[in-house]
Motif scaffolding. Structure first.
Motif, PDB file in Angstrom:
ATOM      1  N   ILE A   2       8.284 -16.585  -4.319  1.00 50.68           N
ATOM      2  CA  ILE A   2       8.016 -15.877  -3.122  1.00 50.68           C
ATOM      3  C   ILE A   2       6.420 -15.130  -3.239  1.00 50.68           C
ATOM      4  O   ILE A   2       6.052 -14.864  -4.581  1.00 50.68           O
ATOM      5  CB  ILE A   2       8.907 -14.468  -2.745  1.00 50.68           C
ATOM      6  N   TYR A  49       3.306 -13.381  -3.578  1.00 52.08           N
ATOM      7  CA  TYR A  49       3.305 -12.054  -4.316  1.00 52.08           C
ATOM      8  C   TYR A  49       3.226 -11.021  -3.358  1.00 52.08           C
ATOM      9  O   TYR A  49       3.514  -9.601  -3.363  1.00 52.08           O
ATOM     10  CB  TYR A  49       2.023 -11.957  -5.400  1.00 52.08           C
ATOM     11  N   ASP A  50       2.641 -11.331  -2.122  1.00 57.56           N
ATOM     12  CA  ASP A  50       2.020 -10.030  -1.113  1.00 57.56           C
ATOM     13  C   ASP A  50       3.315  -9.941  -0.166  1.00 57.56           C
ATOM     14  O   ASP A  50       3.136  -9.119   0.803  1.00 57.56           O
ATOM     15  CB  ASP A  50       0.923 -10.253  -0.592  1.00 57.56           C
ATOM     16  N   GLN A  51       4.487 -10.686  -0.427  1.00 60.15           N
ATOM     17  CA  GLN A  51       5.435 -10.292   0.509  1.00 60.15           C
ATOM     18  C   GLN A  51       6.980  -9.568  -0.375  1.00 60.15           C
ATOM     19  O   GLN A  51       7.568  -9.189   0.168  1.00 60.15           O
ATOM     20  CB  GLN A  51       6.239 -11.799   0.884  1.00 60.15           C
ATOM     21  N   ARG A  89       8.473  -6.618  -1.967  1.00 56.73           N
ATOM     22  CA  ARG A  89       8.809  -5.118  -1.246  1.00 56.73           C
ATOM     23  C   ARG A  89       9.926  -4.532  -2.090  1.00 56.73           C
ATOM     24  O   ARG A  89      10.563  -5.082  -2.795  1.00 56.73           O
ATOM     25  CB  ARG A  89       9.057  -5.447   0.272  1.00 56.73           C
ATOM     26  N   LEU A 134      13.821  -5.391  -2.118  1.00 55.81           N
ATOM     27  CA  LEU A 134      14.071  -6.929  -2.252  1.00 55.81           C
ATOM     28  C   LEU A 134      15.375  -7.375  -3.052  1.00 55.81           C
ATOM     29  O   LEU A 134      15.102  -6.810  -4.280  1.00 55.81           O
ATOM     30  CB  LEU A 134      12.736  -7.599  -2.738  1.00 55.81           C
ATOM     31  N   ASP A 190      17.414  -6.860   2.554  1.00 58.73           N
ATOM     32  CA  ASP A 190      16.891  -5.848   1.631  1.00 58.73           C
ATOM     33  C   ASP A 190      17.899  -4.637   1.399  1.00 58.73           C
ATOM     34  O   ASP A 190      18.684  -4.193   2.453  1.00 58.73           O
ATOM     35  CB  ASP A 190      15.748  -5.133   2.264  1.00 58.73           C
TER      36      ASP A 190
END
Ligand SMILES: [Zn+2]
Lengths: 388, 317
Positions: free
Chosen positions: B275, B277-279, B281, B284, B307
């Protein structure tokens, strides 16, 4: 028999820098100790015992400082103890020394902590290649950054709060001649535009690596009477520990920290720390730990610590100045950092903090923690002798 | 006790040391075949020199040169030299009071056998052919047939190109064993199962297990398989490479996360992949990704589940 009141009558620091190549470790600790003796108007012969602290042995590969440094610290023929509690060691070391005086074991004790980070390797010392374990290392900041994110999630703090702390502490450091980082061109924009090392922690919000030492002379009531300068009086001191990892551990606000603060306030008769304490020197290795510790130490309700930072309460001219010295964010010889917090708190109530003096400071808290939020040590010092 | 793992662990590091004025002069002197001591306030000459008087704590800076010959004041025979000792053949450990000194220096004596060594014997320095400013610039001492010589003579301690720092390697070499509980965990991992241990008192499941509950102080024995799925409870994005060869294979940025495996009482740490990296959370849902021959999951990847709610993992950050 009541305890003997403990007075801080001598404080000495080296000018903290990234590398003191001109001195040996013995020469470094000697410099701080001599300055503390001069401040107290005492000589080696007046010291009854020496209590020393440093970072874990593998940080700088110095295994027995109590043996190597006995000559430099005038400890020959006297008791010399060494204290180990990771990053909180400077605070615990001072408390062990204070307890020797309050229990009337010794009358006047030299206590000292140091580290030469330029000759050590903290990161390496913490990440030994243990067989069978997964080699996934994120660095020191990688250990702390997830806790910062957890704090932000829990409290809804705006993401600028960390940069406000760093900007404040670096400006305070400019008023402290002993601080390591002196950046006269510091601006909030500079802090906020620094690269994210371990998102959400920016480079500008991390502590430096420093070489430095800090020493204090602690003594009894009679010793305080002979002091050439006003002493700081210890009104309370406590240590607490808890495991680094356990089910239910609250990394954002560890129970051991809360318990330690509560014990200190009880000893000192503090009912409302936010109103009764005039200055705080707390161990903030990454900027976000200021709002986190403000809550943990009872200066703000849970979830509210960042509001004190954001509204300027913790500025040098605020209602509750935090780290007027510039703090760990500006100076970090790890083994000494806790003692520097304790000593800076004492300087404040002695009225001897110079340009970073908090006007009218009568009570100040010194705080240290270490070992992955495993150890806590704190003391509360006052301008007047304790009455209880 | 079945299948308790063990392996050698060697830890070594070259620590640096700044010498300060006295040790700098002493070691630079050795490089120049000059042995320096330091004179104390009561006139004693200490060799090797120290920075602070062991009796009075006064700072000592008055350097003085002593002879390269001396007298053995005590000794012990070493029949089996070990790694990195000064001589490879059997030798004597000796304390040598150099002529002009009041204290003795620890070094080694090259002698054919213990019968050739005695307290009071006269010795002299054998210099190393290549000298760098280290105590090993004295290769060893050797027997010497001559009377005690001169007094010490004052020395400025100044040399061209002084040595100001040295490297002092530290080395630990031992056998590491992770113990029963960790061994069981590691052996289960080899079968791609994640097995913790439950505390019989507080019912929390420790992954990895330590064999005891740190809160209750009681031994844990009940094995509990957890996961393999779990929840990212918090994380950071690592943008700099750690200065450690073990991590070289991992490209930055990557996500370093706390992952609460389903059924575990606390989070463990792992890398999130599969995934951007900036997605990543909080909340998750992830599962381990195993690689051929790897003892641990290489990383964790999203499962595609919705989530987790914050309340479901907020105690597991
Ligand atoms: Zn338990």
């Amino acid at each position: 028999m009541p305890k003997e009141p403990v007075a801080v009558v001598g404080i000495g620091q080296t000018k903290h820098v990234s590398a003191r190549r001109d001195v040996s470790i013995a020469g470094l600790v000697r410099e701080a100790a001599v300055r503390a003796l001069e401040d107290a108007g005492l000589t080696w012969a007046d010291i009854d015992a020496v209590v020393i602290g440093k970072a874990p042995d593998f940080f700088e590969g110095l295994m027995m400082p109590e043996l190597y440094l006995a000559d430099a610290l005038g400890a020959v023929g006297k008791p010399m103890l060494r204290v180990h509690t990771a990053g909180s060691v400077g605070g615990s070391t001072a408390l062990v020394a204070a307890n020797l005086v309050s229990a009337r074991v010794h009358r006047t004790v030299l206590t000292l902590a140091f580290e030469k980070q330029s000759e050590s390797n903290a990161m390496w010392g913490l990440s030994l290649p243990i067989p069978f374990q997964q080699p996934l290392l994120a660095g020191a900041g990688g250990f702390f950054a997830p806790h910062v994110r957890a704090y932000m999630r829990r409290t809804g703090a705006p993401e600028t709060v960390g940069s406000l702390v760093a900007y404040k502490d670096r400006r305070n450091a400019l008023k402290n001649p002993y601080a390591h980082i002196h950046d006269p061109d510091i601006t909030l924009e500079k802090v906020q535009s620094a690269p994210m090392l371990w998102d959400p922690i920016r480079y500008s919000e991390t502590c430096p690596s420093s070489d430095g030492a800090c020493a204090m002379i602690l003594t009894d009531r009679a010793g305080a009477d002979r002091s050439p300068h006003p002493p700081a009086w210890v009104h309370g001191g406590a240590m607490r520990s808890e495991p680094t990892l356990f089910a239910g551990k609250d990394f954002v606000s560890p129970q051991a920290g809360k318990d330690c603060a509560a014990d200190v306030y009880r000893q000192a008769g503090i009912g409302d720390p936010r109103r009764e304490i005039d200055a705080v020197e707390m161990y903030v290795p990454f900027s976000w730990y200021e709002p986190m510790w403000l809550e943990n130490l009872g200066f703000a309700d849970e979830g509210e610590g960042w509001k004190l930072t954001e509204s300027g309460v913790t500025e040098l001219d605020g209602d509750l100045p935090v780290n007027p010295s510039g703090g760990v964010l500006s100076t970090n010889p790890i083994g000494a950092s806790g003692m520097i917090r304790f000593a800076e708190a004492a300087l404040q109530v002695r009225g001897q903090a110079g340009e970073h003096q908090v006007t009218g400071a009568r009570k100040a808290l010194g705080h240290a923690y270490g070992g992955g939020a495993q150890f806590f040590s704190m003391w509360l010092v006052g301008a007047e002798p304790p009455t209880r | 006790m079945p299948d308790v793992l063990s392996a050698p662990l060697v830890v070594e590091f070259p620590f640096t040391r700044s010498l300060g004025p006295v040790q700098s002069a002493f070691l630079t002197g050795l490089r120049e075949r000059t042995v320096l001591g330091v004179r104390t306030g009561d006139g004693k000459v200490l060799v090797p020199p120290v920075e602070y008087d062991p009796v009075t704590a006064e700072e000592l800076r008055e350097l003085t040169e002593v002879a390269t010959t001396g007298t053995v004041t005590a000794w012990a025979w070493n029949p089996a030299p070990r790694r990195d000792q000064p001589l490879a053949t059997p030798f004597g450990w000796v304390l040598v009071k150099l002529d002009g000194a009041d204290t003795a220096l620890l070094h080694v004596l090259d002698a054919p056998g213990p019968e050739a060594v005695n307290t009071g014997m006269r010795v002299r320095i054998r210099w190393a052919p290549q000298r760098t400013g280290a105590i090993t610039d004295i290769a060893c001492f050797e027997p010497y047939d001559g009377e005690a010589t001169a007094e010490s003579t004052p020395h400025s301690g100044e040399f061209a190109d002084p040595i100001t720092g040295i490297v002092t390697p530290a080395r630990l070499d031992y056998t590491y064993t992770p113990g029963r509980a960790q061994s069981a965990y590691l052996n289960a991992l080899a079968e791609q199962r994640i097995v913790g241990e439950r505390c019989l008192s507080c019912r929390k499941v420790y992954v990895p297990p330590r064999g005891a509950c740190p809160t209750c102080g009681v031994a844990t024995a009940e094995q509990v398989e957890v996961g393999p799925r779990g929840t990212v409870t918090t994380y950071c994005i690592v943008n700099i490479k750690a200065k450690n060869a073990m991590n070289d294979a991992i490209e930055v940025p990557y996500v370093y996360a706390h992952i609460a495996l389903d059924g575990a009482g606390l989070a463990l740490h792992g890398r999130i992949g599969g995934i951007p990296y900036d997605q990543v959370r909080m909340g998750l849902r992830v599962e381990p990704v195993w690689t051929e021959g790897g003892r641990h999951p290489d990383h964790y990847r999203p499962t595609g589940e919705p989530d987790a709610a914050y309340d479901a993992y907020k105690e597991l950050l």
